[in-house]
Design an enzyme around this catalytic site. Structure first.
Site, PDB file in Angstrom:
ATOM      1  N   GLY A 119      -4.229  -2.181   5.640  1.00 53.03           N
ATOM      2  CA  GLY A 119      -3.534  -3.351   5.089  1.00 53.03           C
ATOM      3  C   GLY A 119      -4.189  -4.667   5.491  1.00 53.03           C
ATOM      4  O   GLY A 119      -4.392  -5.561   4.666  1.00 53.03           O
ATOM      5  N   ARG A 120      -4.541  -4.794   6.770  1.00 51.11           N
ATOM      6  CA  ARG A 120      -5.072  -6.071   7.254  1.00 51.11           C
ATOM      7  C   ARG A 120      -6.520  -6.295   6.843  1.00 51.11           C
ATOM      8  O   ARG A 120      -7.117  -7.323   7.160  1.00 51.11           O
ATOM      9  CB  ARG A 120      -4.901  -6.161   8.771  1.00 51.11           C
ATOM     10  CG  ARG A 120      -5.462  -4.987   9.544  1.00 51.11           C
ATOM     11  CD  ARG A 120      -4.941  -4.980  10.982  1.00 51.11           C
ATOM     12  NE  ARG A 120      -5.365  -3.797  11.735  1.00 51.11           N
ATOM     13  CZ  ARG A 120      -4.725  -2.645  11.737  1.00 51.11           C
ATOM     14  NH1 ARG A 120      -3.645  -2.484  10.992  1.00 51.11           N
ATOM     15  NH2 ARG A 120      -5.165  -1.634  12.462  1.00 51.11           N
ATOM     16  N   LYS A 142       0.846  -1.195   0.000  1.00 46.23           N
ATOM     17  CA  LYS A 142       0.000   0.000   0.000  1.00 46.23           C
ATOM     18  C   LYS A 142       0.881   1.244   0.000  1.00 46.23           C
ATOM     19  O   LYS A 142       0.681   2.164  -0.779  1.00 46.23           O
ATOM     20  CB  LYS A 142      -0.917  -0.043   1.225  1.00 46.23           C
ATOM     21  CG  LYS A 142      -1.796   1.160   1.368  1.00 46.23           C
ATOM     22  CD  LYS A 142      -2.675   1.012   2.607  1.00 46.23           C
ATOM     23  CE  LYS A 142      -3.282   2.342   2.985  1.00 46.23           C
ATOM     24  NZ  LYS A 142      -4.068   2.253   4.223  1.00 46.23           N
ATOM     25  N   HIS A 174      -1.623 -32.799  19.113  1.00 42.28           N
ATOM     26  CA  HIS A 174      -0.409 -33.535  19.487  1.00 42.28           C
ATOM     27  C   HIS A 174       0.678 -32.587  19.978  1.00 42.28           C
ATOM     28  O   HIS A 174       1.844 -32.933  20.010  1.00 42.28           O
ATOM     29  CB  HIS A 174       0.067 -34.381  18.301  1.00 42.28           C
ATOM     30  CG  HIS A 174      -0.972 -35.383  17.906  1.00 42.28           C
ATOM     31  ND1 HIS A 174      -1.059 -36.639  18.480  1.00 42.28           N
ATOM     32  CD2 HIS A 174      -2.029 -35.284  17.058  1.00 42.28           C
ATOM     33  CE1 HIS A 174      -2.102 -37.277  17.974  1.00 42.28           C
ATOM     34  NE2 HIS A 174      -2.709 -36.474  17.116  1.00 42.28           N
ATOM     35  N   GLU A 181      10.964  -4.603   3.857  1.00 42.11           N
ATOM     36  CA  GLU A 181      11.041  -6.013   3.467  1.00 42.11           C
ATOM     37  C   GLU A 181      10.633  -6.184   2.002  1.00 42.11           C
ATOM     38  O   GLU A 181      11.281  -6.893   1.225  1.00 42.11           O
ATOM     39  CB  GLU A 181      10.097  -6.862   4.346  1.00 42.11           C
ATOM     40  CG  GLU A 181      10.502  -6.977   5.796  1.00 42.11           C
ATOM     41  CD  GLU A 181       9.945  -5.860   6.666  1.00 42.11           C
ATOM     42  OE1 GLU A 181       9.621  -4.773   6.135  1.00 42.11           O
ATOM     43  OE2 GLU A 181       9.865  -6.067   7.891  1.00 42.11           O
ATOM     44  N   GLU A 222      -3.120  -6.410  15.553  1.00 46.65           N
ATOM     45  CA  GLU A 222      -2.692  -5.096  15.060  1.00 46.65           C
ATOM     46  C   GLU A 222      -3.844  -4.095  15.206  1.00 46.65           C
ATOM     47  O   GLU A 222      -3.634  -2.895  15.336  1.00 46.65           O
ATOM     48  CB  GLU A 222      -2.226  -5.180  13.591  1.00 46.65           C
ATOM     49  CG  GLU A 222      -1.266  -4.060  13.210  1.00 46.65           C
ATOM     50  CD  GLU A 222      -0.667  -4.189  11.815  1.00 46.65           C
ATOM     51  OE1 GLU A 222      -1.434  -4.221  10.841  1.00 46.65           O
ATOM     52  OE2 GLU A 222       0.570  -4.223  11.692  1.00 46.65           O
ATOM     53  N   LYS A 236      10.549   0.184  13.343  1.00 45.30           N
ATOM     54  CA  LYS A 236      11.066   0.384  11.979  1.00 45.30           C
ATOM     55  C   LYS A 236      12.170   1.441  12.001  1.00 45.30           C
ATOM     56  O   LYS A 236      13.227   1.274  11.381  1.00 45.30           O
ATOM     57  CB  LYS A 236       9.947   0.849  11.039  1.00 45.30           C
ATOM     58  CG  LYS A 236       8.890  -0.198  10.736  1.00 45.30           C
ATOM     59  CD  LYS A 236       7.848   0.364   9.779  1.00 45.30           C
ATOM     60  CE  LYS A 236       6.646  -0.549   9.654  1.00 45.30           C
ATOM     61  NZ  LYS A 236       5.547   0.018   8.895  1.00 45.30           N
TER      62      LYS A 236
HETATM   63  O1  F6P Z   1       4.130  -2.507   9.566  1.00 43.28           O
HETATM   64  C1  F6P Z   1       2.794  -2.832   9.609  1.00 43.28           C
HETATM   65  C2  F6P Z   1       2.145  -2.637   8.275  1.00 43.28           C
HETATM   66  O2  F6P Z   1       1.983  -1.292   8.037  1.00 43.28           O
HETATM   67  C3  F6P Z   1       0.822  -3.381   8.174  1.00 43.28           C
HETATM   68  O3  F6P Z   1      -0.213  -2.678   8.748  1.00 43.28           O
HETATM   69  C4  F6P Z   1       0.721  -3.585   6.714  1.00 43.28           C
HETATM   70  O4  F6P Z   1      -0.226  -4.577   6.382  1.00 43.28           O
HETATM   71  C5  F6P Z   1       2.127  -3.983   6.379  1.00 43.28           C
HETATM   72  O5  F6P Z   1       2.930  -3.185   7.225  1.00 43.28           O
HETATM   73  C6  F6P Z   1       2.530  -3.809   4.950  1.00 43.28           C
HETATM   74  O6  F6P Z   1       2.397  -2.480   4.537  1.00 43.28           O
HETATM   75  P1  F6P Z   1       2.469  -2.093   3.010  1.00 43.28           P
HETATM   76  O7  F6P Z   1       1.324  -2.752   2.309  1.00 43.28           O
HETATM   77  O8  F6P Z   1       2.375  -0.595   2.979  1.00 43.28           O
HETATM   78  O9  F6P Z   1       3.776  -2.575   2.461  1.00 43.28           O
END
Ligand code: F6P
Length: 544
Positions: free
Chosen positions: A264-265, A203, A381, A209, A350, A509
């Site tokens: 995002g979630r 987003k 288990h 990452e 979150e 971060k």
């Molecule tokens: O760091 C948390 C977060 O902002 C989440 O809320 C989100 O789903 C994820 O990182 C990924 O964010 P993006 O879609 O902006 O890469």
């Protein structure tokens, strides 16, 4: 922004607190014995799902108290405000309109038009990819799609693709999230650069990452002989930051939109779900959206007492707030749903892992419980020992599709039996006397039976929901995820929380960037604590 009322200030609160003290008496076993209709009374159906909540530690009285609490907290009004697009995400001054992503009509017609045009592109692209019409740089049809994203840009699409694997096409979808290079490396191991398409889902298009993995994926293509133009054929983006995607080298015509009114979630319903649409086909993806929309209609128009997300939320508040559980275990008895706990961890923790209310006031009570779990029967288990005999109260949700897509009905019956047996065992337990009698039956001496009985006895009376569906289809999966979304929202509002921001992840971060600077440049000035400095030194001295 209206002042949020503390949960403990609502008129029904004290009564519920008193009832909670006797919630374990009479026991669930007794409650069933006294009320032949209990299983029918504490049952609900909505959008292809059935909820059996008769194994919760509630009585008619406590349920009435919880419903009164929901009325006092104006949960119906809160749901109306959510759907009306009020700026519930008050710290970011935004509405939360993920329901629009699965809507077929809306009062916000401009926004719906944008959503529909994004859906149309998703449909076209997914059809092109599935038919082999989307060609890679040597005119080879794309056979593999790698979704690069993290958090909400990974967990939803990954879950849906895995859960709906019986609907899968010839295009294989892979998911890379972790900045650990091993994740990308293992995903690419058997892939051919000429027939691999990358979807960069972010987003913000700022997530470390995702961008790091995206750059490494691009390098993989370049190493295979792709020119800049070639590379462009192998990347699409889903983002609200088209400029950054273009800077990365992705063509504007290869970008699908995201909007600031989608968290995002809560975004699997948007173009973030592109990999799912490619995997299961557009018609099935549309059914997934329709299942969620059916749950939206239900939550919007059903009185509180029959409203499944509201009820689930009240039970969460009952267990975690009044009975002090502090955790919630989710046990999907379907291998395809093995990622459900991970998905729900982000959705619930979150959203509701917050210690101040929407007005910024420190809350005097515990909020978001720890959500955990795994696919049945795996957990039986490992951690079910603790569920049955541990000292911690772990309210459970069993999620059970009643039919299998495998065609192996006899084997599937064993899975069903295990699920139903677990919720019953948690409820009935086994007294010391019963354990002793069972040991004597096995031929043990009286002394030996007396010695072992406490170890074999189980308290029982442990609460659970069972959510069933005829089978796991795109529509029932959509309804299930929307159920948990609305449950999370209602619980947040009962606690007074804004569930749509996530400031708690930001500082980590920032500090990550500072530490990386120190790793890359020993002379970088920093004054970190002694433990952190030592860890950095330890890394430095371990380098070859
Ligand atoms: O760091 C948390 C977060 O902002 C989440 O809320 C989100 O789903 C994820 O990182 C990924 O964010 P993006 O879609 O902006 O890469």
């Amino acid at each position: 922004m209206t002042e949020r009322t503390l949960l403990s200030s609502f008129p029904s609160y004290d009564k519920l607190a008193t009832l909670a003290q006797s919630a374990h008496t009479p026991s669930l076993k007794q409650l069933f014995a006294e009320d032949a209709d209990r299983a029918e009374r504490f049952r609900l159906a909505a959008a292809g799902l059935e909820l059996d909540y008769s194994k919760q530690l509630i009585t008619q009285e406590s349920l009435a108290g919880l419903l009164a609490l929901a009325t006092e907290a104006d949960i119906a009004g809160e749901i109306d405000d959510l759907f009306a697009g009020k700026h519930i995400n008050n710290t970011e001054d935004r509405p939360a309109l993920h329901m629009l992503l699965r809507a077929t009509s809306s009062t916000s017609s401009e926004r719906l038009k944008e959503v529909e045009s994004s859906r149309a592109l998703m449909q076209t692209w997914s059809q092109q990819l599935r038919s082999g019409a989307w060609l890679g740089f040597s005119d080879t049809p794309i056979t593999d799609v790698v979704n690069i994203g993290i958090g909400g840009s990974d967990l939803g699409p990954r879950l849906v693709t895995e859960a709906l694997q019986p609907y899968q096409s010839d295009v294989n979808c892979h998911y890379v999230a972790n900045v650990d290079p091993a994740d990308l490396q293992s995903a690419l191991l058997d892939l051919n650069p000429e027939s691999t398409l990358f979807i960069i889902c972010s987003k913000s298009f700022r997530t470390e990452e995702t961008l790091t993995n995206g750059l490494a994926a691009r390098q993989w293509l370049v190493n295979a002989g792709a020119s800049d133009d070639d590379v462009a054929k192998h990347f699409v983006a889903v983002t609200s930051n088209i400029e950054a995607a273009q800077d990365f080298g992705i063509k504007e015509r290869h970008c699908l939109p995201m909007w600031d009114w989608v968290g995002g979630r809560y975004s699997v319903w948007s173009a973030i779900g592109l990999s799912c649409a490619i995997s299961i086909g557009w018609d099935h993806f549309a059914q997934f959206l329709a299942g969620a929309e059916a749950m939206d209609q239900h939550v919007k128009s059903t009185p509180l007492a029959e409203n499944m997300p509201v009820l689930c939320s009240l039970l969460e508040v009952w267990n975690c707030h009044f009975l002090g559980a502090g955790n919630h275990v989710v046990l999907p008895y379907d291998n395809g749903l093995r990622q459900l706990p991970a998905y729900l961890q982000q959705l619930t923790m979150e959203s509701n892992g917050k210690r101040v209310n929407a007005n910024g006031a420190l809350l005097p009570y515990n909020t978001g419980p720890v959500l955990w779990g795994s696919a049945g029967t795996m957990g039986q288990h490992s951690f079910h020992q603790l569920l049955h005999q541990g000292t911690l109260l772990c309210p459970a949700d069993f999620v059970l599709p009643l039919n299998t897509h495998t065609g192996m009905d006899a084997q599937h019956r064993r899975l069903i039996a295990n699920c139903i047996a677990q919720s019953r065992t948690l409820m009935i337990g086994r007294s010391v006397d019963e354990a002793e009698a069972a040991l004597l039956d096995r031929g043990l001496s009286v002394a030996e039976a007396a010695r072992l009985a406490p170890h074999l006895s189980m308290p029982g009376n442990r609460p659970s929901n069972t959510i069933t569906m005829r089978s796991l289809t795109p529509a029932t999966l959509g309804a299930l995820l929307a159920l948990y979304e609305h449950r999370t929202f209602c619980t947040a509002r009962l606690w007074g929380i804004n569930p749509f921001d996530q400031w708690g992840v930001e500082l980590g971060k920032e500090i990550g960037v500072q530490v990386l600077e120190k790793l890359e440049n020993a002379k970088a000035v920093s004054s970190m604590d002694a433990s952190t400095e030592k860890l950095i030194d330890r890394w430095r001295s371990a380098q070859p």
